[in-house]
Design a protein around this motif. Structure first.
Motif, PDB file in Angstrom:
ATOM      1  N   MET A   4       1.052  -1.531  -0.256  1.00 30.48           N
ATOM      2  CA  MET A   4      -0.438  -0.668  -0.379  1.00 30.48           C
ATOM      3  C   MET A   4       0.648   1.541   0.411  1.00 30.48           C
ATOM      4  SD  MET A   4      -3.327  -1.240   2.238  1.00 30.48           S
ATOM      5  CE  MET A   4      -4.018  -2.549   2.214  1.00 30.48           C
ATOM      6  N   THR A   5       0.423   2.179  -0.971  1.00 27.79           N
ATOM      7  CA  THR A   5       0.828   3.283  -0.857  1.00 27.79           C
ATOM      8  C   THR A   5       0.431   4.506  -0.349  1.00 27.79           C
ATOM      9  OG1 THR A   5       0.940   3.837  -3.271  1.00 27.79           O
ATOM     10  CG2 THR A   5       2.669   2.306  -2.871  1.00 27.79           C
ATOM     11  N   PRO A   6       0.248   4.831   0.410  1.00 25.76           N
ATOM     12  CA  PRO A   6      -0.467   6.048   0.867  1.00 25.76           C
ATOM     13  C   PRO A   6       0.381   7.036   1.162  1.00 25.76           C
ATOM     14  CG  PRO A   6       0.273   5.176   3.112  1.00 25.76           C
ATOM     15  CD  PRO A   6       0.789   4.700   2.145  1.00 25.76           C
ATOM     16  N   ALA A   7      -0.679   8.800   0.632  1.00 27.73           N
ATOM     17  CA  ALA A   7       0.190   9.609   0.670  1.00 27.73           C
ATOM     18  C   ALA A   7       0.410  10.597   1.363  1.00 27.73           C
ATOM     19  CB  ALA A   7      -0.877  10.571   0.213  1.00 27.73           C
ATOM     20  N   PRO A   8       1.689  10.568   2.077  1.00 30.58           N
ATOM     21  CA  PRO A   8       1.897  11.640   3.523  1.00 30.58           C
ATOM     22  C   PRO A   8       1.443  12.766   3.974  1.00 30.58           C
ATOM     23  CG  PRO A   8       3.663  11.977   1.504  1.00 30.58           C
ATOM     24  CD  PRO A   8       3.001  11.155   0.527  1.00 30.58           C
ATOM     25  N   PHE A  23      -0.327   2.292   7.135  1.00 30.65           N
ATOM     26  CA  PHE A  23      -0.733   2.620   5.571  1.00 30.65           C
ATOM     27  C   PHE A  23      -2.033   2.789   5.101  1.00 30.65           C
ATOM     28  CE2 PHE A  23      -1.972  -1.283   8.363  1.00 30.65           C
ATOM     29  CZ  PHE A  23      -3.589  -1.119   8.423  1.00 30.65           C
ATOM     30  N   VAL A  24      -2.715   3.782   5.310  1.00 32.85           N
ATOM     31  CA  VAL A  24      -4.243   4.827   4.780  1.00 32.85           C
ATOM     32  C   VAL A  24      -4.161   5.627   5.254  1.00 32.85           C
ATOM     33  CG1 VAL A  24      -5.403   4.521   8.038  1.00 32.85           C
ATOM     34  CG2 VAL A  24      -6.810   3.938   5.403  1.00 32.85           C
ATOM     35  N   ASN A  25      -4.306   6.712   4.488  1.00 35.40           N
ATOM     36  CA  ASN A  25      -5.327   8.197   4.202  1.00 35.40           C
ATOM     37  C   ASN A  25      -6.609   8.149   5.023  1.00 35.40           C
ATOM     38  OD1 ASN A  25      -2.760   7.874   1.789  1.00 35.40           O
ATOM     39  ND2 ASN A  25      -2.812   9.894   3.540  1.00 35.40           N
ATOM     40  N   MET A  26      -6.755   9.464   5.538  1.00 37.05           N
ATOM     41  CA  MET A  26      -7.406  10.152   5.663  1.00 37.05           C
ATOM     42  C   MET A  26      -7.772  11.274   5.052  1.00 37.05           C
ATOM     43  SD  MET A  26      -7.900  11.224   9.533  1.00 37.05           S
ATOM     44  CE  MET A  26      -9.292  12.302   9.603  1.00 37.05           C
ATOM     45  N   TYR A  27      -8.813  12.230   4.708  1.00 39.95           N
ATOM     46  CA  TYR A  27      -8.347  13.725   4.093  1.00 39.95           C
ATOM     47  C   TYR A  27      -9.366  14.421   5.258  1.00 39.95           C
ATOM     48  CZ  TYR A  27      -6.715  10.765   0.160  1.00 39.95           C
ATOM     49  OH  TYR A  27      -5.532   9.470  -0.592  1.00 39.95           O
ATOM     50  N   ASP A  70     -14.732  -0.190   8.589  1.00 36.68           N
ATOM     51  CA  ASP A  70     -13.324  -1.290   8.962  1.00 36.68           C
ATOM     52  C   ASP A  70     -13.075   0.044  10.004  1.00 36.68           C
ATOM     53  OD1 ASP A  70     -14.046  -3.096   7.014  1.00 36.68           O
ATOM     54  OD2 ASP A  70     -12.575  -2.658   5.925  1.00 36.68           O
ATOM     55  N   MET A  71     -12.107  -1.429  10.578  1.00 37.43           N
ATOM     56  CA  MET A  71     -11.433  -1.279  11.569  1.00 37.43           C
ATOM     57  C   MET A  71     -10.915   0.142  11.230  1.00 37.43           C
ATOM     58  SD  MET A  71      -8.089  -2.072  11.749  1.00 37.43           S
ATOM     59  CE  MET A  71      -7.393  -1.930  12.918  1.00 37.43           C
ATOM     60  N   ASP A  72     -10.010   0.610   9.902  1.00 29.23           N
ATOM     61  CA  ASP A  72      -8.686   1.594   9.708  1.00 29.23           C
ATOM     62  C   ASP A  72      -9.096   2.851   9.105  1.00 29.23           C
ATOM     63  OD1 ASP A  72      -9.176  -0.140   7.718  1.00 29.23           O
ATOM     64  OD2 ASP A  72      -7.768  -0.111   6.624  1.00 29.23           O
ATOM     65  N   HIS A  73     -10.393   2.741   9.649  1.00 30.11           N
ATOM     66  CA  HIS A  73     -10.911   4.516   8.927  1.00 30.11           C
ATOM     67  C   HIS A  73     -12.198   4.639   9.693  1.00 30.11           C
ATOM     68  CE1 HIS A  73     -10.788   3.843   4.649  1.00 30.11           C
ATOM     69  NE2 HIS A  73      -9.905   2.261   4.900  1.00 30.11           N
ATOM     70  N   VAL A  74     -11.711   4.157  11.190  1.00 27.08           N
ATOM     71  CA  VAL A  74     -12.526   4.718  12.131  1.00 27.08           C
ATOM     72  C   VAL A  74     -12.116   4.714  13.551  1.00 27.08           C
ATOM     73  CG1 VAL A  74     -15.116   3.792  11.460  1.00 27.08           C
ATOM     74  CG2 VAL A  74     -13.714   2.544  13.107  1.00 27.08           C
ATOM     75  N   ALA A  75     -10.952   4.783  13.554  1.00 29.67           N
ATOM     76  CA  ALA A  75     -10.587   4.899  14.817  1.00 29.67           C
ATOM     77  C   ALA A  75     -10.109   5.990  15.405  1.00 29.67           C
ATOM     78  CB  ALA A  75      -8.924   4.249  15.104  1.00 29.67           C
ATOM     79  N   HIS A 199      -5.346   3.738   0.293  1.00 32.88           N
ATOM     80  CA  HIS A 199      -4.715   3.105   0.537  1.00 32.88           C
ATOM     81  C   HIS A 199      -3.462   3.322  -0.427  1.00 32.88           C
ATOM     82  CE1 HIS A 199      -6.082   0.785   4.205  1.00 32.88           C
ATOM     83  NE2 HIS A 199      -6.916   0.820   3.296  1.00 32.88           N
ATOM     84  N   HIS A 200      -3.858   3.986  -1.563  1.00 33.23           N
ATOM     85  CA  HIS A 200      -3.294   3.939  -2.589  1.00 33.23           C
ATOM     86  C   HIS A 200      -2.793   5.708  -3.643  1.00 33.23           C
ATOM     87  CE1 HIS A 200      -2.945  -0.209  -2.767  1.00 33.23           C
ATOM     88  NE2 HIS A 200      -4.146   0.087  -2.815  1.00 33.23           N
ATOM     89  N   GLY A 201      -2.856   6.746  -2.190  1.00 37.17           N
ATOM     90  CA  GLY A 201      -2.697   7.686  -2.989  1.00 37.17           C
ATOM     91  C   GLY A 201      -3.345   8.044  -3.777  1.00 37.17           C
TER      92      GLY A 201
END
Length: 219
Positions: A4-8, A23-27, A70-75, A199-201
């Motif tokens: 996975m290649t999230p944006a910085p 490994f995940v982005n929120m915006y 999913d857990m990586d979107h709500v924490a 997950h991919h920028g």
């Protein structure tokens, strides 16, 4: 997750900012002194730290649009106690256990309050216009958000590699065939310029990103 290649974390384009949480982005979409968040990350402490880097007060986030639960979107939802949380009506089945990705494991959120959205619904959050597009496949209620006509936030429904759209990771999908169909729906959206994934920028060339999609779909 290693591919996975999230944006910085940082400013992406116009009034859109990315927060990288492993490994995940929120915006964040800025609206004057307020922000609309798309998703809420996997680690509340990392999100808190990255918000500080951007000098964005957590209480300036007035809404959180969840692409899915999913857990990586709500924490990090508890960071935004005054924000209204939105999710697709079809995603509620993921929270009640009526539908599950893994037997005996239901999705959950660290906040119980939420407002449900329907496919095609258009809402205004301050000056931010949001069109809701149901794209089931990754979860039953996965939803994309077309913001201010030209920004599309897709969650986990597709991938990006070398600027080209590809399928989502089949292992993580509830219904991979449905996810593939959803990508073809997204491809036909009018007016979109920017594509943001979880997950991919992102891509600033929406039409060009789908150039090889027909061939990728056949693989």
């Amino acid at each position: 997750t290693s591919v996975m290649t999230p944006a910085p974390t940082g400013h992406v384009v116009d009034h859109v900012y990315a927060i990288q949480d492993e490994f995940v982005n929120m915006y964040l979409v800025q609206d004057g002194g307020h922000y609309v968040a798309i998703d809420a990350g996997k680690d509340i402490d990392i999100v808190r730290r990255e918000l500080a880097k951007l000098q964005v007060p957590a209480d300036s986030v007035v809404a959180v649009l969840l692409t899915h639960t999913d857990m990586d979107h709500v924490a990090a939802l508890p960071l935004f106690p005054h924000a209204v949380t939105y999710l697709a009506s079809a995603e509620v089945d993921m929270l009640t256990g009526k539908q599950q990705k893994v037997p005996f494991y239901s999705n959950s959120m660290p906040r119980e309050d939420h407002t449900v959205l329907s496919d095609g619904q258009v809402i205004s959050l301050g000056n931010v216009k949001v069109q809701c597009i149901l794209t089931p496949g990754h979860t039953s209620g996965s939803m994309c958000f077309k913001v201010d006509e030209k920004y599309l936030f897709t969650g986990d429904i597709l991938s990006l590699k070398d600027g080209q759209v590809g399928p989502s990771v089949e292992f993580f999908d509830m219904d991979h065939d449905a996810a593939i169909r959803a990508i073809s729906t997204i491809k036909g959206l009018a007016g979109v310029q920017y594509l943001f994934t979880a997950h991919h920028g992102f891509s600033s060339e929406f039409s060009a990103a789908f150039q090889t999609w027909g061939a990728a779909k056949a693989l």
